[in-house]
Motif scaffolding. Structure first.
Motif, mmCIF file in Angstrom:
data_model
loop_
_atom_site.group_PDB
_atom_site.id
_atom_site.type_symbol
_atom_site.label_atom_id
_atom_site.label_comp_id
_atom_site.label_asym_id
_atom_site.label_seq_id
_atom_site.Cartn_x
_atom_site.Cartn_y
_atom_site.Cartn_z
ATOM 1 N N THR A 9 -8.534 -5.007 -9.713
ATOM 2 C CA THR A 9 -7.287 -5.782 -9.704
ATOM 3 C C THR A 9 -6.437 -5.440 -8.482
ATOM 4 O O THR A 9 -5.249 -5.748 -8.460
ATOM 5 N N THR A 10 -7.039 -4.813 -7.490
ATOM 6 C CA THR A 10 -6.262 -4.387 -6.332
ATOM 7 C C THR A 10 -6.731 -5.085 -5.061
ATOM 8 O O THR A 10 -7.905 -5.006 -4.699
ATOM 9 N N TYR A 11 -5.792 -5.745 -4.413
ATOM 10 C CA TYR A 11 -6.094 -6.454 -3.178
ATOM 11 C C TYR A 11 -5.715 -5.580 -1.993
ATOM 12 O O TYR A 11 -4.536 -5.300 -1.773
ATOM 13 N N ASN A 12 -6.718 -5.127 -1.277
ATOM 14 C CA ASN A 12 -6.489 -4.297 -0.098
ATOM 15 C C ASN A 12 -7.796 -4.205 0.674
ATOM 16 O O ASN A 12 -8.817 -4.711 0.226
ATOM 17 N N ALA A 13 -7.752 -3.546 1.827
ATOM 18 C CA ALA A 13 -8.925 -3.501 2.685
ATOM 19 C C ALA A 13 -9.605 -2.136 2.682
ATOM 20 O O ALA A 13 -10.454 -1.871 3.518
ATOM 21 N N CYS A 48 -9.606 3.998 -7.657
ATOM 22 C CA CYS A 48 -8.445 3.419 -6.973
ATOM 23 C C CYS A 48 -7.277 3.438 -7.964
ATOM 24 O O CYS A 48 -7.470 3.197 -9.150
ATOM 25 N N ILE A 49 -6.059 3.757 -7.462
ATOM 26 C CA ILE A 49 -4.915 3.737 -8.378
ATOM 27 C C ILE A 49 -4.111 2.439 -8.225
ATOM 28 O O ILE A 49 -3.079 2.263 -8.850
ATOM 29 N N GLY A 50 -4.599 1.542 -7.382
ATOM 30 C CA GLY A 50 -3.950 0.239 -7.236
ATOM 31 C C GLY A 50 -2.612 0.307 -6.532
ATOM 32 O O GLY A 50 -1.689 -0.440 -6.867
ATOM 33 N N CYS A 51 -2.493 1.181 -5.509
ATOM 34 C CA CYS A 51 -1.180 1.438 -4.907
ATOM 35 C C CYS A 51 -0.620 0.253 -4.141
ATOM 36 O O CYS A 51 0.549 0.253 -3.789
ATOM 37 N N SER A 52 -1.434 -0.763 -3.868
ATOM 38 C CA SER A 52 -0.872 -1.910 -3.140
ATOM 39 C C SER A 52 -0.507 -3.043 -4.090
ATOM 40 O O SER A 52 -0.217 -4.148 -3.646
ATOM 41 N N GLU A 53 -0.508 -2.754 -5.391
ATOM 42 C CA GLU A 53 -0.194 -3.803 -6.364
ATOM 43 C C GLU A 53 1.222 -3.644 -6.923
ATOM 44 O O GLU A 53 1.765 -2.536 -6.993
ATOM 45 N N ASP A 54 1.758 -4.760 -7.386
ATOM 46 C CA ASP A 54 3.104 -4.790 -7.939
ATOM 47 C C ASP A 54 3.195 -3.894 -9.185
ATOM 48 O O ASP A 54 2.382 -4.006 -10.095
ATOM 49 N N GLY A 55 4.181 -3.017 -9.196
ATOM 50 C CA GLY A 55 4.457 -2.208 -10.387
ATOM 51 C C GLY A 55 3.324 -1.299 -10.817
ATOM 52 O O GLY A 55 3.123 -1.087 -12.008
ATOM 53 N N PHE A 90 -3.403 6.331 -14.722
ATOM 54 C CA PHE A 90 -4.348 5.914 -13.685
ATOM 55 C C PHE A 90 -5.790 6.100 -14.164
ATOM 56 O O PHE A 90 -6.718 5.685 -13.505
ATOM 57 N N TYR A 91 -5.961 6.773 -15.298
ATOM 58 C CA TYR A 91 -7.311 7.095 -15.762
ATOM 59 C C TYR A 91 -7.715 6.300 -16.997
ATOM 60 O O TYR A 91 -8.691 6.615 -17.645
ATOM 61 N N GLY A 138 0.868 -1.169 0.000
ATOM 62 C CA GLY A 138 0.000 0.000 0.000
ATOM 63 C C GLY A 138 0.904 1.217 0.000
ATOM 64 O O GLY A 138 2.053 1.127 0.419
ATOM 65 N N CYS A 139 0.414 2.326 -0.509
ATOM 66 C CA CYS A 139 1.271 3.507 -0.554
ATOM 67 C C CYS A 139 0.515 4.700 0.018
ATOM 68 O O CYS A 139 0.049 5.537 -0.712
ATOM 69 N N PRO A 140 0.429 4.810 1.351
ATOM 70 C CA PRO A 140 0.888 3.852 2.365
ATOM 71 C C PRO A 140 -0.140 2.757 2.624
ATOM 72 O O PRO A 140 -1.252 2.850 2.121
ATOM 73 N N PRO A 141 0.230 1.748 3.467
ATOM 74 C CA PRO A 141 -0.784 0.792 3.902
ATOM 75 C C PRO A 141 -1.759 1.493 4.847
ATOM 76 O O PRO A 141 -1.417 2.513 5.447
#
Lengths: 240, 360
Positions: free
Chosen positions: B270-274, B294-301, B308-309, B193-196
């Motif tokens: 495609t983003t796994y987070n809470a 969501c910008i998917g900040c907890s995903e790889d790369g 993001f749009y 996460g960025c941040p978690p």
């Protein structure tokens, strides 16, 4: 193999009547698989495209609409049918006739195969006027089907179920069977992209497949299109 | 050296009498259905078990993980830092500095060999022998390896430590590398996460201190309890997705009605987070609730997948920016043209050979 008696008459152009041979090539399960594939791939490509680029927004309350839900349902249902058909087809590779095996490998070790490939390329490049006769697939068709259809189809089924497991959850059988894909590509967005590219590979294959089937049906010395309905390969050596 | 505080000490320090403490132990043991001995065992464990020592290090990062962490509401971060763990070293928030701070690091490493948790925020850059991140006079990668040797487990905080984040985005000039690619012989828990989310961070710490082991991890090394579902699965705008109701422009009617942000490039699917369940700032809101995808900040790369749009990810392999559809349609167009040309030549060839034949 059945032999037709030569008709002892001349046709309208005054040419000699011909002897026609036909061979039973495509067994019923193979033909059924072909048409199940044709229709489910059509459905999958259409709904899949709409999942990636949805239609314009529906008016009214959310509770009164379920368009995206139906599109996705059709995609998943067609995918399940495709997958089950593929499993049965793989079973048929082992119990079916020799032609049922053809599109599941490419005999790269065979010198004759390469020679015939060259011959066929020359036929498509208009360098020779008469193609060879084949009971099953021609060597180029076999390679194209293996590389651009059988393998991509497997890839689509595997990535498809992996993506489906995102919705069914971490405890689903889909995730236990296909979740390893996310060890290779941790960001499932990549898997979505590859799944999308896979659709285009299969669509491009389909274009070439249909063109060549129609062309060969007209130009070559054997039936192509009707063979996938009746299973019989008819040889028509009109100009022999 | 001071004696390490046990949980019992903490409980007493907070004004709870020994009588209440014993009552708590017997009640808990009875309600859990344990035998008569359990209450003594529990009391003894709480009296003797030391708080888990934690070393918190900072590599190439922006400290947004720390910023998030200190805003935790359940549990409050002061309870975590002052009561649950023994935060022995954190160069950003500790009182000691310089040689004093480094001395504590050394002391903890020796005293709690194999028992402390190493929490890493940020990642080590490996290029130029790690010279892009110097910490305490030496490359961070060396310090990381040194402290990780004797750690019980490593927590990789945030997208930096878990995946690489922005400093590892293409072309990654410093060769910033996630923790699990540098340390391979220790259990690593990724909390991306960025941040978690603050509560996710403290939740992970609480789990480890309560049970003395890492929570159940998924295939990517993330705790299952926070990362096993997508934002999309629990998004409150999901009914609009299923209905096919999307925001098409940022200022349209759909945006005002709170429709699904899928077409605006939302990475929820495609983003796994809470985020869609725990939310942010004590459950006040989360990006989608504020009207932004969501910008998917907890995903790889997540920096390298295009805008993001945009809904479809950008594919960069051919030196031009394109997505799957553009590439697919181009190839289909070229092949279609080739087919048409081939068919035309075939037809011409057939007509001419027929003519030749009839001429003869």
């Amino acid at each position: 193999m059945s032999l037709f008696d030569p008709l002892a008459t001349l046709d309208a152009h005054g040419e000699r009547a011909v002897e026609r041979q036909s061979v039973y090539v495509y067994e019923a399960p193979v033909r059924l698989w072909h048409w199940i594939n044709a229709f489910s791939i059509l459905m999958l490509a259409l709904t899949g495209y709409l999942i990636g680029s949805p239609l314009l927004s529906m008016p009214g309350e959310a509770s009164a609409n379920f368009l995206m839900g139906y599109i996705r349902f059709n995609h998943f249902a067609a995918g399940q049918i495709l997958a089950i058909a593929l499993i049965l087809r793989i079973y048929w590779v082992f119990v079916g006739n020799v032609d049922a095996r053809q599109i599941f490998y490419v005999p790269v070790w065979s010198g004759r195969f390469w020679k015939e490939c060259v011959h066929e390329v020359r036929w498509y490049a208009f360098l020779i006027s008469k193609p060879k006769k084949y009971v099953g697939h021609k060597p180029l068709a076999q390679s194209a089907m293996f590389l651009m259809f059988t393998l991509p189809l497997l890839f689509m089924v595997i990535t498809g179920f992996a993506l489906y497991s995102e919705g069914t959850g971490r405890d689903s059988w889909e995730y236990s069977l296909f979740g390893w894909l996310f060890s290779i590509w941790p960001n499932s967005q990549d898997v979505h992209t590859f799944h999308h590219l896979g659709m285009w590979v299969i669509l491009v294959f389909t274009m070439v497949h249909i063109y060549v089937a129609v062309r060969e049906d007209i130009m070559s010395r054997q039936s192509i299109i009707s063979s996938m309905i009746s299973g019989e390969r008819m040889f028509k050596d009109l100009e022999d | 050296m001071r004696k390490t505080e046990t949980f019992y000490d903490v409980i007493r320090r907070q004004g709870i009498t020994r009588r209440s403490f014993i009552k708590f132990c017997s009640l808990t043991a009875a309600s859990l259905g344990f035998g008569p001995d359990a209450k003594t065992a529990m009391a003894e464990a709480l009296e003797t078990k030391e708080r888990v020592p934690v070393i918190w290090m900072h590599g190439l990062e922006c400290t947004c993980c720390s910023e998030s962490f200190i805003r935790s509401a359940h549990p409050l971060v002061k309870d975590v830092v002052l009561s649950m763990i023994s935060l022995d070293y954190d160069d950003t928030i500790m009182v000691a500095a310089g040689h004093q701070a480094e001395a504590i690091l050394e002391e903890t490493k020796q005293k709690y060999k194999g028992k402390y948790i190493l929490a890493v925020e940020g990642n080590p850059p490996l290029n130029e022998d790690g010279m892009f991140c110097i910490d305490g006079g030496r490359p961070f990668v060396e310090k990381l390896k040194y402290v990780a040797e004797d750690a019980m487990a490593i927590i990789a905080w945030g997208a930096c430590a878990s995946w690489g984040c922005v400093q590892a985005a293409k072309p990654n000039p410093t060769q910033a590398t996630p923790i699990d690619k540098v340390i391979r012989d220790k259990p690593i828990i990724k909390v991306p996460g960025c941040p978690p989310i603050a509560e996710v961070m403290t939740g992970v710490v609480t789990f480890i201190t309560t049970f003395g082991r890492l929570p159940e991890l998924d295939r990517q090394g993330r705790p299952k309890m926070f990362y096993s579902q997508r934002i999309h699965d629990k998004c409150y705008r999901r009914p609009h997705f299923d209905a096919g109701q999307f925001v098409e422009e940022w200022d349209d009617e759909g945006a005002r009605n709170g429709y699904c942000l899928y077409k605006m490039g939302c990475r929820g699917p495609t983003t796994y987070n809470a985020c869609s369940t725990v939310r942010w700032n004590g459950g006040v809101s989360f990006p989608i609730q504020s009207g932004h995808g969501c910008i998917g900040c907890s995903e790889d790369g997540f920096w390298d997948k295009g805008s993001f749009y945009d809904r479809l990810a950008t594919i960069n392999q051919f030196g031009i920016e394109a997505n799957a559809d553009r590439i697919g349609m181009t190839v289909a167009g070229v092949i279609g043209g080739a087919i048409a040309a081939h068919a035309a030549i075939t037809a011409v060839k057939r007509v001419t050979t027929k003519r030749e034949k009839t001429d003869v």
